[in-house]
Design an enzyme around this catalytic site. Structure first.
Site, PDB file in Angstrom:
ATOM      1  N   GLU A 256       0.065  12.314 -11.029  1.00  0.00           N
ATOM      2  CA  GLU A 256       1.225  12.379 -11.873  1.00  0.00           C
ATOM      3  C   GLU A 256       1.842  13.452 -11.057  1.00  0.00           C
ATOM      4  OE1 GLU A 256       2.405  10.510 -14.154  1.00  0.00           O
ATOM      5  OE2 GLU A 256       4.216  11.904 -13.860  1.00  0.00           O
ATOM      6  N   SER A 257       2.902  12.924 -10.679  1.00  0.00           N
ATOM      7  CA  SER A 257       3.737  14.022  -9.593  1.00  0.00           C
ATOM      8  C   SER A 257       4.346  15.228 -10.470  1.00  0.00           C
ATOM      9  CB  SER A 257       4.873  13.432  -8.985  1.00  0.00           C
ATOM     10  OG  SER A 257       5.915  12.493  -9.784  1.00  0.00           O
TER      11      SER A 257
ATOM     12  N   CYS B 228       1.349   8.351  -2.788  1.00  0.00           N
ATOM     13  CA  CYS B 228       1.847   8.044  -4.024  1.00  0.00           C
ATOM     14  C   CYS B 228       2.495   9.114  -4.546  1.00  0.00           C
ATOM     15  CB  CYS B 228       0.836   7.298  -4.949  1.00  0.00           C
ATOM     16  SG  CYS B 228       1.517   6.386  -6.152  1.00  0.00           S
TER      17      CYS B 228
ATOM     18  N   HIS C  28      -2.451   3.545  -2.015  1.00  0.00           N
ATOM     19  CA  HIS C  28      -3.695   4.139  -2.214  1.00  0.00           C
ATOM     20  C   HIS C  28      -4.724   3.895  -1.282  1.00  0.00           C
ATOM     21  CE1 HIS C  28      -2.600   6.701  -5.658  1.00  0.00           C
ATOM     22  NE2 HIS C  28      -1.933   5.570  -6.181  1.00  0.00           N
TER      23      HIS C  28
ATOM     24  N   GLU D 153      -7.026   5.568  -0.036  1.00  0.00           N
ATOM     25  CA  GLU D 153      -8.320   6.327  -0.522  1.00  0.00           C
ATOM     26  C   GLU D 153      -9.207   5.422  -1.429  1.00  0.00           C
ATOM     27  OE1 GLU D 153      -5.465   6.902  -1.423  1.00  0.00           O
ATOM     28  OE2 GLU D 153      -5.250   8.014  -3.490  1.00  0.00           O
TER      29      GLU D 153
END
Ligand SMILES: NC(=O)CC[C@H](N)C(=O)O
Length: 209
Positions: free
Chosen positions: A57-58, A88, A181, A183
Site C-alpha cells: 500500500e503506497s 506496484c 508482481h 516476485e
C-alpha cells in the site's frame, strides 16, 4: 537452465520491510544467489548495493518512509546512482508524478506519471501475459493486484514491457519499475535484469572512485 546462481552472491540488496510483499522479493533474491538485507531503519542502508521497494500500500509505505526518517537518505542514494527496483506500490513511490496524489510522501526519483488503482479495486485484480520488448517479444506473465498504470514516461525512460498501450516495465538509468508482481511468479527474469542493473551501477561507482 544452466544459469550459475552464484553469479550474484557478492550483491547485498536492501529490501524495504515496512509493509507489503517484501518476503517474496527476498525469496526471489535468494533463488538468484544474492543477499537480501532487511531495511527497517536508515542505519540498514549502509553497505547495500541496491534496494527493492515492494508492492503493498503506497500510502502506508510512503508515510512510514517519512515517519521513520528513511526517505531523505534513500532518495539521495538513488539520485546518486543506487540501483532501485520497485514493484506496484514501489513503482508508485518511485514516480515523480502520481495523478491526484501530489502530497503522497515518496521517493519521486523516476520520470514517470502513474495513476493508482488504475484497473479498479481488489476484486478487479487480474493476471495476463504482457509483451516484453526487452526479451524480444517473449511473453511475461503479469499478476496485477490493484495495479497502477504508467501513463507517461520522460525521455530518458525505456519501455521494457507493455500491456496494450500502457508501459508496465520501465527503466531509467539505475532504476527499474513495474506495475505487476514478478516476485509472485516462478519467473526470475525481471529480478535477474535488476541484478544486472545493480552490477552496472556498482561498476560505474567503482570507476568514479
Ligand atoms: N499491489 C500493490 O502494490 C497495490 C498498490 C496499491 N493499489 C497502492 O496504491 O499502493
Amino acid at each position: 537452465m544452466g544459469r550459475n546462481v552464484n553469479m550474484y552472491e557478492d550483491l547485498k540488496i536492501g529490501v524495504l520491510e515496512l509493509q507489503g510483499d517484501f518476503a517474496e522479493h527476498s525469496a526471489m533474491l535468494g533463488r538468484l544467489g544474492a543477499h537480501a538485507v532487511p531495511i527497517r531503519s536508515v542505519e540498514h542502508l549502509v553497505g547495500i548495493d541496491g534496494v527493492i521497494i515492494p508492492g503493498g500500500e503506497s500510502t502506508t509505505i510512503g508515510k512510514l518512509l517519512r515517519d521513520w526518517d528513511i526517505l531523505p537518505t534513500l532518495k539521495k542514494m538513488i539520485a546518486d546512482g543506487l540501483a532501485c527496483f520497485g514493484t506496484c506500490a514501489g513503482c508508485i513511490l518511485m514516480a515523480k508524478d502520481v495523478t491526484g496524489y501530489d502530497t503522497l510522501p515518496r521517493l519521486g526519483t523516476m520520470d514517470v506519471t502513474v495513476t493508482r488503482n488504475a484497473y479498479g479495486s481488489q476484486v478487479d485484480s487480474f493476471e495476463t501475459d504482457v509483451l516484453s520488448e526487452f526479451w524480444k517479444g517473449e511473453k511475461l506473465h503479469a499478476i496485477n493486484i490493484r495495479a497502477p498504470s504508467i501513463d507517461a514516461v520522460g525521455e530518458g525512460v525505456q519501455i521494457l514491457a507493455s500491456f496494450g498501450e500502457k508501459a508496465v516495465l520501465v527503466r531509467e538509468n539505475n532504476m527499474i519499475a513495474c506495475t505487476f508482481h514478478p516476485e509472485l511468479t516462478d519467473d526470475t527474469r525481471v529480478h535477474e535484469l535488476y541484478l544486472e542493473v545493480v552490477r552496472e551501477s556498482k561498476n560505474t561507482e567503482a570507476l568514479k572512485n
